[in-house]
Write an enzyme that holds these catalytic residues in place. Structure first.
Site, PDB file in Angstrom:
ATOM      1  N   LYS A   1       2.643   3.516  -2.693  1.00 29.52           N
ATOM      2  CA  LYS A   1       3.180   3.019  -3.962  1.00 29.52           C
ATOM      3  C   LYS A   1       2.038   2.709  -4.928  1.00 29.52           C
ATOM      4  CE  LYS A   1       6.074  -0.629  -5.840  1.00 29.52           C
ATOM      5  NZ  LYS A   1       6.971  -1.749  -5.588  1.00 29.52           N
TER       6      LYS A   1
ATOM      7  N   GLU B   1      -5.996   1.335   4.160  1.00 23.93           N
ATOM      8  CA  GLU B   1      -5.812   2.225   5.307  1.00 23.93           C
ATOM      9  C   GLU B   1      -5.363   3.617   4.853  1.00 23.93           C
ATOM     10  OE1 GLU B   1      -4.584  -0.763   4.883  1.00 23.93           O
ATOM     11  OE2 GLU B   1      -4.353  -1.872   6.764  1.00 23.93           O
TER      12      GLU B   1
ATOM     13  N   GLY C   1       8.272  -1.542  -1.588  1.00 22.74           N
ATOM     14  CA  GLY C   1       7.738  -0.634  -0.576  1.00 22.74           C
ATOM     15  C   GLY C   1       8.656  -0.478   0.622  1.00 22.74           C
ATOM     16  N   ARG C   2       9.150  -1.621   1.150  1.00 21.97           N
ATOM     17  CA  ARG C   2       9.957  -1.536   2.373  1.00 21.97           C
ATOM     18  C   ARG C   2      11.390  -1.147   2.086  1.00 21.97           C
ATOM     19  NH1 ARG C   2       8.062  -6.253   1.124  1.00 21.97           N
ATOM     20  NH2 ARG C   2       9.409  -7.994   0.603  1.00 21.97           N
TER      21      ARG C   2
ATOM     22  N   GLU D   1       8.970  -9.106   6.766  1.00 19.73           N
ATOM     23  CA  GLU D   1       8.187  -9.139   5.534  1.00 19.73           C
ATOM     24  C   GLU D   1       9.017  -9.691   4.382  1.00 19.73           C
ATOM     25  OE1 GLU D   1       6.583  -5.496   3.538  1.00 19.73           O
ATOM     26  OE2 GLU D   1       4.663  -6.450   3.897  1.00 19.73           O
TER      27      GLU D   1
ATOM     28  N   HIS E   1      13.515  -3.387  31.318  1.00 19.95           N
ATOM     29  CA  HIS E   1      12.478  -3.423  32.346  1.00 19.95           C
ATOM     30  C   HIS E   1      11.271  -4.230  31.887  1.00 19.95           C
ATOM     31  CE1 HIS E   1      14.784  -0.468  34.606  1.00 19.95           C
ATOM     32  NE2 HIS E   1      15.085  -0.001  33.413  1.00 19.95           N
TER      33      HIS E   1
ATOM     34  N   LYS F   1      -5.915  -9.153   4.486  1.00 23.68           N
ATOM     35  CA  LYS F   1      -6.510  -7.952   3.880  1.00 23.68           C
ATOM     36  C   LYS F   1      -7.774  -8.299   3.113  1.00 23.68           C
ATOM     37  CE  LYS F   1      -2.174  -5.787   2.665  1.00 23.68           C
ATOM     38  NZ  LYS F   1      -1.448  -5.312   1.505  1.00 23.68           N
TER      39      LYS F   1
HETATM   40  O1  LIG Z   1       2.774   1.949  -0.511  1.00 21.22           O
HETATM   41  P1  LIG Z   1       1.524   1.153  -0.569  1.00 21.22           P
HETATM   42  O2  LIG Z   1       1.188   0.666  -1.945  1.00 21.22           O
HETATM   43  O3  LIG Z   1       0.375   1.906   0.045  1.00 21.22           O
HETATM   44  O4  LIG Z   1       1.757  -0.139   0.301  1.00 21.22           O
HETATM   45  C1  LIG Z   1       1.968  -0.087   1.679  1.00 21.22           C
HETATM   46  C2  LIG Z   1       2.357  -1.449   2.209  1.00 21.22           C
HETATM   47  O5  LIG Z   1       1.301  -2.332   1.931  1.00 21.22           O
HETATM   48  C3  LIG Z   1       1.494  -3.691   1.762  1.00 21.22           C
HETATM   49  O6  LIG Z   1       0.687  -4.381   2.636  1.00 21.22           O
HETATM   50  C4  LIG Z   1       2.870  -4.257   1.730  1.00 21.22           C
HETATM   51  O7  LIG Z   1       2.937  -5.440   2.429  1.00 21.22           O
HETATM   52  C5  LIG Z   1       3.928  -3.320   2.204  1.00 21.22           C
HETATM   53  O8  LIG Z   1       5.175  -3.776   1.752  1.00 21.22           O
HETATM   54  C6  LIG Z   1       3.669  -1.941   1.670  1.00 21.22           C
HETATM   55  O9  LIG Z   1       4.716  -1.094   2.045  1.00 21.22           O
END
Ligand SMILES: O=P(O)(O)OC[C@H]1O[C@H](O)[C@H](O)[C@@H](O)[C@@H]1O
Length: 740
Positions: A251, A257, A345-346, A432, A463, A588
């Site tokens: 996004k 990462e 994002g989620r 989250e 298990h 982060k």
């Molecule tokens: O889609 P991006 O901007 O790379 O973000 C990826 C993710 O990073 C963050 O840490 C948020 O907590 C997530 O909600 C998000 O989906």
């Protein structure tokens, strides 16, 4: 069929008639009996001041007082409810008719209906980020109107969907080919968090669906998130860059990462098919060292034919709200698929985040089913004419318009609030979204919110952690089963089919949780006395069982939407913001500090400082051990990087300055360097770069000081950048002469 609330007698929600002609909600259509909703509304309405906490309202206090009553009744007493037994899907909760009435009062006090409406109307309900929350617009029919800031966003959504259809059709048909003219059969989607989990979930579910699998024949979709280079290695194993398309999903297009993984794969593509950009400033050779098996692509690095700028354009596309950074990264803006800041994002799987990778893998029509649309009902030729919405969209409509007593996400959300805030059970999903400590107005919460989410497919959990849920902490569980297996197997001579074996456990576990097993039963079974307490199950543990007719794109879309809305309901009632995630930021930013320290220590030999004592010790030890052990690591692959953010695996004392760091040797000079034909029994017999044995008479180079030996074609790209041994980093001066 389905849901029944397993609670006090005479309360039932039942339904789920997959073919119910009167319902456009195919997953759940249910009736609710014996609950006078209107009465609940009247009794429960309490006006809240904007910063008032929900726990200060009368309905909350009423529910709090109700907890003791509820705890007096065991779930097994409710199992005698005949009405419930006639249903096909059962929701077991520790609640009564009275509880549900009180929860409805709470919903009124929390202004739940108004909050749901405000979400659908595009108001900026995500107040801490000043954004609207409109993932429902992602699956709205083409002709609908959903406004954000006075602008109808649906045409933009469909513009991107049209672009995805066009692009994925071209890739799948072979009209769009890679840099060497080969069709792109494999897709790696790079993302993390919401830009990873949704596509991964849907892909995992669809890859064994017979219909979807047919559309995916001969193709692979892999999802890469973790920054651990081992994960990169696993995802690339067996893939050929010539036939692979990389979709970078982010996004923000800044997530550490994702961007490192994107740079890594950009190098993978460009090393094999041509350089990314001719940036002279910071072209460096990097060795990523690793103990793992040599999954990766040394050969492609050696074979790099030189600069071919079209390689990245042909093999990398992006999904993002930040198209400026996409372009800066080197991806053609024409190959970027937008979404918008009103998509969290989620909650983004129904945007290009999920639809692009899934369309590439299964075709656009399958992806469209996930969202809303019955393909048999629409013309695949533009423009789409949508008649009957299904998939996620059907749940959106249901959530928006169904009365609370028939509204599945509302009921599930209210019951979660009951479990978490009143009974004190940590529940599932949404960590989250709802893992918050303050209200939307910033007031610290005196009650529990949020849930703990963990699980396992099939019977795996039986298990392992089921011990905890049966005899340890009370954790409300969701069991999700399907009537029809995607891959039916029946072995002659077996009592039941493999799917029925699975489903036997699906039905048994909720009963075990609800009923438990008493000491009396155990005595009756002649269990030795000293084991009675160990084998006793308290029961009275709530669970939710969802039974789907099958696991296809429609049902997966519905399931996703139910959970999305359930989370929103919980957040609305708790009075928190389910749409921000400030809690993920601190770790982060601390990692940024560590990253800088590692860079400074490795490159300039700077001591670890600025951390607490414990972390200083640990970091120092890490740097020391890594340094001491480095010679034993096999070289996994060679990469060129151009970003200062990349930490270099470099001995401080051999990289005193960038001037010495580069060898500046030309190809001609390299060819002039001393090399020899390997003789069996001399030096090392394995090339540490390609990890292959060096065979008799192969052309090799031997490092003059340390005598480490490599294939000439393996070591030359390295030597063109620096004059150190890649195994032990001993520097040297080349002798220029012909091969011996
Ligand atoms: O889609 P991006 O901007 O790379 O973000 C990826 C993710 O990073 C963050 O840490 C948020 O907590 C997530 O909600 C998000 O989906």
């Amino acid at each position: 069929m389905l849901p029944t609330i397993r609670c006090r007698p005479a309360v039932r929600i039942s339904g789920f008639h997959p073919g119910d002609p009167d319902s456009n909600v195919k997953l759940v259509a249910f009736e609710f009996k014996h609950w006078n909703l209107n009465c609940g509304i009247v009794l429960g309405f309490v006006q809240m001041a904007s910063s008032a906490l929900i726990c200060e309202t009368e309905p909350w206090k009423d529910l709090r007082a109700h907890v003791d009553d509820i705890k007096k009744t065991h779930l097994r007493e409710l199992m005698t409810d005949m009405e419930r037994c006639q249903s096909m899907m059962v929701y077991d909760i520790c609640a009564t008719l009275d509880t549900l009435n009180k929860l409805n009062n709470l919903a009124q006090a929390a202004h739940l209906k108004e909050k749901i409406d405000r979400m659908f109307e595009g108001e900026r309900i995500n107040s801490t980020e000043n954004r609207s929350v409109l993932h429902v617009a992602l699956r709205a029919p083409r002709n609908s109107v959903i406004n954000s800031d006075g602008k109808n966003v649906v045409p933009d959504v469909w513009q991107v969907l049209d672009k995805i259809k066009n692009f994925s059709d071209r890739v799948r048909s072979g009209a769009w080919v890679g840099a060497t003219g080969k069709a792109l059969k494999n897709v790696i989607a790079i993302g993390i968090g919401g830009s990873f989990l949704g596509p991964l979930f849907v892909n995992t579910a669809l890859q064994t669906d017979l219909e979807a699998a047919e559309f995916a024949r001969g193709r692979q979709l892999r999802c890469l998130a973790n920054v651990d280079p081992i994960d990169v290695a696993r995802n690339l194993a067996g893939l050929d860059p010539e036939t692979t398309l990389v979709v970078v999903v982010s996004k923000t297009f800044t997530t550490a990462e994702t961007m490192l993984n994107a740079r890594t794969l950009r190098e993978w593509i460009s090393a094999a098919l041509g350089a990314v950009q001719p940036t002279q400033s910071a072209v460096r050779l990097q060795i990523l060292a690793c103990n793992g098996p040599p999954y990766l692509f040394q050969n492609h690095v050696q074979a790099s034919p030189g600069f071919r700028p079209q390689a990245v354009a042909k093999h990398m596309v992006a999904v993002s709200t930040n198209l400026t950074l996409v372009e800066k990264f080197g991806i053609d803006p024409n190959n970027a698929f937008a979404f918008w800041d009103w998509v969290g994002g989620r909650y983004s799987v129904c945007s290009a985040v999920g639809v692009l990778p899934l369309s590439l893998q299964y075709g656009f029509e399958v992806a469209l089913k996930l969202l809303s649309f019955v393909l048999s009902d629409i013309s695949i030729v533009y423009p789409y004419s949508v008649k009957v919405p299904e998939g996620a969209s059907s749940i959106d409509q249901h959530f928006h318009s169904a009365p609370f007593e028939k509204n599945l996400p509302v009921l599930l959300g209210l019951l979660s609030v009951w479990n978490v805030s009143f009974l004190g059970y940590p529940a599932r999903v949404s960590m989250e979204s709802n893992g918050k400590g303050v209200s939307i107005d910033g007031v610290p919460l005196p009650y529990e919110t949020g849930e703990i989410d963990f699980g396992e497919p099939g019977t795996n959990g039986q298990h392992s952690f089921y011990q905890l849920i049966h005899q340890g902490r009370i954790i409300p569980c969701d069991f999700i089963g399907v009537v029809k297996s995607q891959q039916p197997v029946y072995l002659k001579g077996e009592l039941v089919s493999n799917h029925d074996e699975l489903m036997s456990n699906f039905f048994a576990q909720p009963d075990a949780l609800a009923y438990g097993k008493t000491p009396e039963q155990l005595l009756h079974e002649n269990v030795p006395h000293h084991l009675i307490t160990h084998k006793t199950f308290s029961g009275n543990r709530p669970s939710l069982s969802l039974l789907l007719p099958s696991l296809n794109a429609y049902n997966i879309g519905q399931l996703l939407a139910i959970y999305e809305h359930r989370i929103a309901v919980e957040g609305f009632v708790w009075g928190i913001n389910s749409f921000d995630q400030w809690g993920v930021e601190l770790g982060k930013s601390l990692a940024t500090q560590v990253r800088k320290q590692l860079h400074a220590s490795r490159r300039k030999g700077e001591p670890v400082e600025g951390f607490n004592f414990s972390t200083t010790m640990l970091l120092t030890r890490f740097l020391e051990l890594h340094h001491r052990n480095r010679k034993r690591y096999p070289v996994l692959f060679l990469l060129e990087g151009q970003d200062d953010e990349i930490s270099f695996d470099q001995d401080p004392h051999t990289a005193a300055d960038d001037h010495n760091f580069y060898s500046h040797l030309s190809v001609e000079e390299l060819q002039d360097m001393t090399c020899l034909y390997h003789k069996v029994g001399t030096n090392c017999s394995v090339c540490a770069i390609c990890l292959e044995n060096i065979r008799h008479a192969e052309v090799c180079r031997v490092m003059p000081a340390c005598r480490h030996e490599f294939h000439a074609h393996c070591i030359d790209p390295w030597l063109s950048k620096r004059l150190t041994c890649p195994t032990c980093r001993t520097p040297f001066r080349p002798r220029l002469s012909a091969c011996e």
